[in-house]
Enzyme design. Structure first.
Site, short mmCIF file in Angstrom:
data_model
loop_
_atom_site.label_atom_id
_atom_site.label_comp_id
_atom_site.label_asym_id
_atom_site.label_seq_id
_atom_site.Cartn_x
_atom_site.Cartn_y
_atom_site.Cartn_z
N ASP A 660 0.57 -0.42 5.42
CA ASP A 660 1.89 -0.75 5.93
C ASP A 660 1.76 -1.94 6.86
O ASP A 660 0.66 -2.26 7.32
CB ASP A 660 2.51 0.44 6.67
N GLU A 698 -2.61 -15.62 4.02
CA GLU A 698 -1.83 -14.53 3.45
C GLU A 698 -2.35 -13.20 3.99
O GLU A 698 -3.54 -13.02 4.22
CB GLU A 698 -1.94 -14.55 1.93
N ASP A 730 3.29 0.79 1.50
CA ASP A 730 4.64 0.87 2.08
C ASP A 730 5.11 -0.52 2.47
O ASP A 730 4.33 -1.48 2.49
CB ASP A 730 4.61 1.77 3.31
N HIS A 868 1.40 3.06 9.22
CA HIS A 868 2.59 2.61 9.96
C HIS A 868 2.38 2.74 11.46
O HIS A 868 2.67 1.81 12.23
CB HIS A 868 3.80 3.43 9.52
#
Length: 893
Positions: A660, A698, A730, A868
């Site tokens: 995430d 990136e 995610d 996350h």
């Protein structure tokens, strides 16, 4: 000629006409215009031509590489279909079609004035049969969803015609006039862009030559209308979405972003000066079982306080430094102008201008006071208030600079939207708002049916649908889902707790021994003088509840500080942290992000140690102290390297990963990625890596290094490299799927070569989508047809409303007591493993049980939620890479 730079402008005007909006064209140079009225965003030509097509030249339309996943390579000029490209099971079809752009550019373009000698053959998405990836395990159950079928009459649809004018006509208005002379032939309902005509019904002849009169000189113009093809429903998705947006406007709904709201049914919460507008968000798309309309209930919170009132409040509080405070309070916030019900973001505040000044409107100068009085009947009371500035940047052509347009707003007429941080932190405010915004399944279905009823009750809306031969099914689509059996939970001392239908084991988590326990022998607690009492009660309670969960707790070393300043906490921590200390507990007298960030940065990046921050208010109520302390004890055990519970994992040598990202709103373009991977067969131990997306690099480059670090760590722990890797990704929307397929997955696969040239593990790459509008409902047992309830945890939906050319499925993994449960959408972009859809669905649901911050299932797999939490903590508070000494512990819980 239509290809002489004007076709895009013509189509934009056409689309604006459909949406009944004004299009303001950018100027030829990089000028800045000031206007008090809203500017409608420029319409993309691709949207008018239909989804999946890109205009490479003004006169040639070819399937887009990104949007047309056709398995056949199509020549952009002749339309010849080459040999089909092999399609691998479970791999995103977006990567299957590769067009040779250089070959396109080398062909001789076909002029817009000449009809194509060979029809361009396009392999439509709807022409291909859908992919079927269905599981079989579990108990079948009948459910429904917020989808309704879009039906088209057999003799109607979208008929495409090529229109040629002889002699040639350049002016778009003249083309419209010449074509409109034949309304009795082509009908009133049509869409025309200057060369392509779309009709809802086919004309009696494939080629018709009609004679029109040029009103300027009275000369005759021959209008040739040549039939091209009948577009399938799947090729008209974007047009149908525009159609329903137009219907929303006909129903007097107000558009905010992608949703439409009904101010007539607003609910006021007077004590907080709030107003909640109910609304709907709709989308037409192509699914496994055809074209459907998805409709979901939505809400918008508005504050009944103007920007002017906020300015005046700040001015009276601090007249000397009020400008800086006004900037802090308003910049970046969204406001709604009450006179036209539109949203704007405040980008700047001009204190040098006021409503008495003028701007150019047409060919005359007019003041803001007069403009708002004449245009909206709005009277501005304070003539000395500053103006709010909203910036719109519109990209110019490749050889031109971007055009910036400024919209000036009057603070008196701008109402604030959204909630303040103080409101979000107020439990009572959020509870009162939730009573309105938490919509039950019955209420959602009622609003959906009411929406359909209102369409047919509105003459304009129903007539618009009928003219295009469209209708909506009377009821939502009926589905057959499957209910997976509840998962058993395993605790310490070989204790097994049978899974419950609610997937909740809060009591079991605190009354059983943890799976792996780390005794609390050497730990430090820091607090201020005024928190000595609550800290003492917390320690006593921890020593009581710890043994019940298998944790032996020894009294800590206590450090009392004189004040709660950041330097005091940080300096004292530097002196107290030592190598034999297990964890440091820090009690704050109040919530302060800067103080929290300073302490976490020290404990995570500079002097690595497990840390637990507690707000004194959390442990100040003795009646709730036991429950709070039990949860804190579980967290502390995880941060020191322990585990809490587990589920049965039937696979071996599998690396389970979660990815995430966190995007820093204050620093555009800066992101932190969280990468978390399992280190044992039971998926209870995790290894984490945080990586920053540096400028010009990136994010996938840093993620690849994180994967390599996890693979090497897995080998150190287990002695072998994993045979199978399952990655839950995610933070990826529909528009980023192609990037994952073309960039992320290949680079992750290539990173295996860094381990060994012969290392080639099987890979499953699964995108996790939480922010979706799909809702699943179950008919209430013993109730009427109009009674619905939430499906239980473990409900799987993998047919009918799934994507037509994806391997995807929905899982309801949570049990909610209020409102409507939200399923999670999983899209398998690549699957080279031996696992069937059944097995992938089961392992996904199992992973939803292993998040140690909640004794129940969560919406996403545990590695995703861990990633996350890691990315958010590092990106929001620490802003530095964490120490490797903490990587094998869940220090971020």
């Amino acid at each position: 000629m239509a290809g002489r730079g004007g076709r895009g402008d013509m189509l934009r005007k056409l689309l604006a006409k459909i949406e009944n909006q004004e299009v303001i064209q950018p100027g030829p140079s990089s000028s800045t215009a000031i206007s008090p009225v809203p500017v409608v965003k420029e319409v993309n030509l691709n949207q008018v031509l239909g989804r999946g097509y890109t205009q490479l030249r003004p006169d040639v339309v070819v399937p887009s590489v990104a949007n047309d996943p056709s398995p056949s390579k199509i020549s952009p000029v002749t339309g010849a279909v080459a040999a089909p490209v092999p399609v691998g099971r479970g791999i995103n079809l977006l990567s299957k079609l590769k067009l040779d752009a250089e070959n396109v550019a080398s062909k001789t373009p076909q002029t817009a004035a000449e009809p194509p000698t060979t029809h361009l053959k396009r392999m439509s998405i709807a022409d291909r049969p859908p992919e079927i990836h269905k599981g079989e395990s579990g108990r079948k159950t009948c459910i429904t969803a917020n989808y309704v079928r879009l039906i088209c009459e057999p003799n109607k649809g979208m008929f495409e015609y090529f229109v040629r004018f002889t002699p040639e006509v350049d002016a778009m208005k003249m083309k419209y006039d010449l074509l409109n002379e034949h309304r009795n032939v082509i009908g009133e309902t049509r869409t025309f862009d200057g060369s392509v005509l779309y009709l809802p019904e086919k004309l009696p002849q494939n080629e018709m030559n009609l004679l029109s009169t040029n009103k300027l000189d009275g000369s005759a113009v021959n209008v040739s209308i040549i039939f091209q093809k009948k577009r399938t429903l799947g090729e008209c998705i974007h047009f149908y979405n525009i159609l329903f947006k137009r219907i929303m406007i006909m129903l007097n709904l107000v558009r905010f972003n992608r949703s439409f709201f009904n101010p007539a049914e607003a609910v006021s919460i007077h004590q907080y000066k709030l107003e909640i507008w109910p609304g709907l968000v709709t989308a037409v798309d192509l699914y496994e079982d055809g074209i459907m309309l998805c409709c979901d209930a939505s809400n918008r919170v508005l504050r009944r306080i103007t920007a002017y009132e906020i300015i005046q409040t700040i001015l009276h509080a601090d007249p000397t430094n009020y400008k800086d405070e006004v900037f802090k309070a308003l910049i970046g916030k969204s406001v709604m102008t009450d006179y036209n019900k539109k949203l704007y973001r405040i980008d700047d505040i001009d204190f040098t201008r006021n409503p008495t000044q003028t701007f150019t409107k047409g060919d005359r100068e007019i003041s803001y006071i007069d403009y708002y009085r004449t245009s909206y009947n709005a009277v501005i009371m304070d003539h000395k208030q500053p103006l709010l500035i909203h910036r719109i940047k519109k990209k110019g052509r490749p050889n031109q600079q971007a055009v910036e347009q400024l919209i000036c707003l009057i603070p008196e007429l701008c109402y604030m939207t959204g909630l303040t941080d103080e409101m979000r932190a107020d439990f009572k405010v959020m509870k009162d708002i939730a009573t309105v915004t938490r919509v039950t399944p019955n209420q959602r279905q009622h609003s959906f049916r009411k929406f359909i009823k209102n369409i047919y009750a509105n003459p304009d809306a129903s007539d618009l649908l009928a003219r295009w031969g469209l209708s909506l099914a009377k009821n939502t689509v009926e589905l057959t889902g499957r209910l997976l059996p509840p998962e058993d939970l395993y605790f310490g001392r070989h204790t097994c707790i049978k899974g419950s239908p609610e997937a909740d084991w809060g009591r079991s988590a605190t009354s059983n021994h943890m799976l792996t326990v780390v005794d609390l022998h050497k730990w430090q607690i820091i607090m201020t003088k005024r928190d000595k009492k609550v800290a003492s009660e917390f320690v006593d309670m921890l020593r009581q509840v710890g043994p019940q969960m298998g944790m032996e707790v020894i009294s800590p070393s206590v450090e009392v500080i004189n004040d709660d300043s950041i330097p005091t906490y940080v300096n004292r921590l530097r002196k107290l942290i030592r190598s034999d200390l297990q964890i440091v507990v820090i009690i704050f007298p109040s919530l302060r992000d800067d103080r929290y960030s300073a302490c976490k940065k020290l404990c995570i990046a500079e002097t690595p140690i497990a840390s637990q921050v507690i707000n004194s208010r959390t442990i100040s109520q003795y009646k709730k102290l036991r429950a709070v302390t039990q949860k804190i004890a579980l967290q502390m055990n995880c941060k020191m390297g322990g585990t809490l519970w587990g589920v049965k994992i039937p696979f071996k040598h599998v690396l389970m990963c979660g990815i995430d990202t966190y995007h820093d709103p204050a620093r555009s373009g800066h992101s932190w990625g969280g990468f978390v991977a399992s280190m044992n067969e039971t998926m209870t131990r995790w290894y984490s890596q945080a990586c920053q997306q540096m400028q010009g690099i990136e994010l996938i480059d840093t993620l690849r290094m994180a994967l390599l670090a996890c693979l090497k760590r897995y080998h150190q722990v287990n002695g072998v490299f994993p045979e199978t890797i399952i990655i839950f990704r995610d933070g990826v929307g529909d528009g980023q799927m192609n990037y994952c397929v073309e960039h992320e997955i290949p680079q992750l696969v290539n990173s295996f070569l860094s381990i060994a040239s012969t290392y080639n593990p099987k890979l499953a790459f699964i995108v996790v989508q939480k922010r979706i509008n799909t809702r699943l409902y179950m008919h209430t047992s013993g109730g009427s047809d109009g009674d619905f309830c939430n499906p239980p945890p473990g409900t799987v939906m993998d047919n009918t409303v799934t994507r037509r050319h994806f391997f995807d499925f929905y899982i309801v993994s949570q049990h909610v007591r209020q409102g409507t449960v939200s399923p999670t959408h999983y899209v398998v972009l690549q699957n080279t493993t031996k696992y069937t859809p059944d097995q992938l669905q089961k392992i996904t649901y199992k992973m939803c049980h292993l998040y140690y911050n909640w004794p129940g299932t969560i919406r996403v797999p545990a590695p995703c939620q861990y990633a996350h939490k890691l990315a958010q903590l590092i990106g929001q508070n620490v802003k530095r890479k964490h120490s490797d000494l903490l990587s094998d512990k869940l220090f971020f819980l």
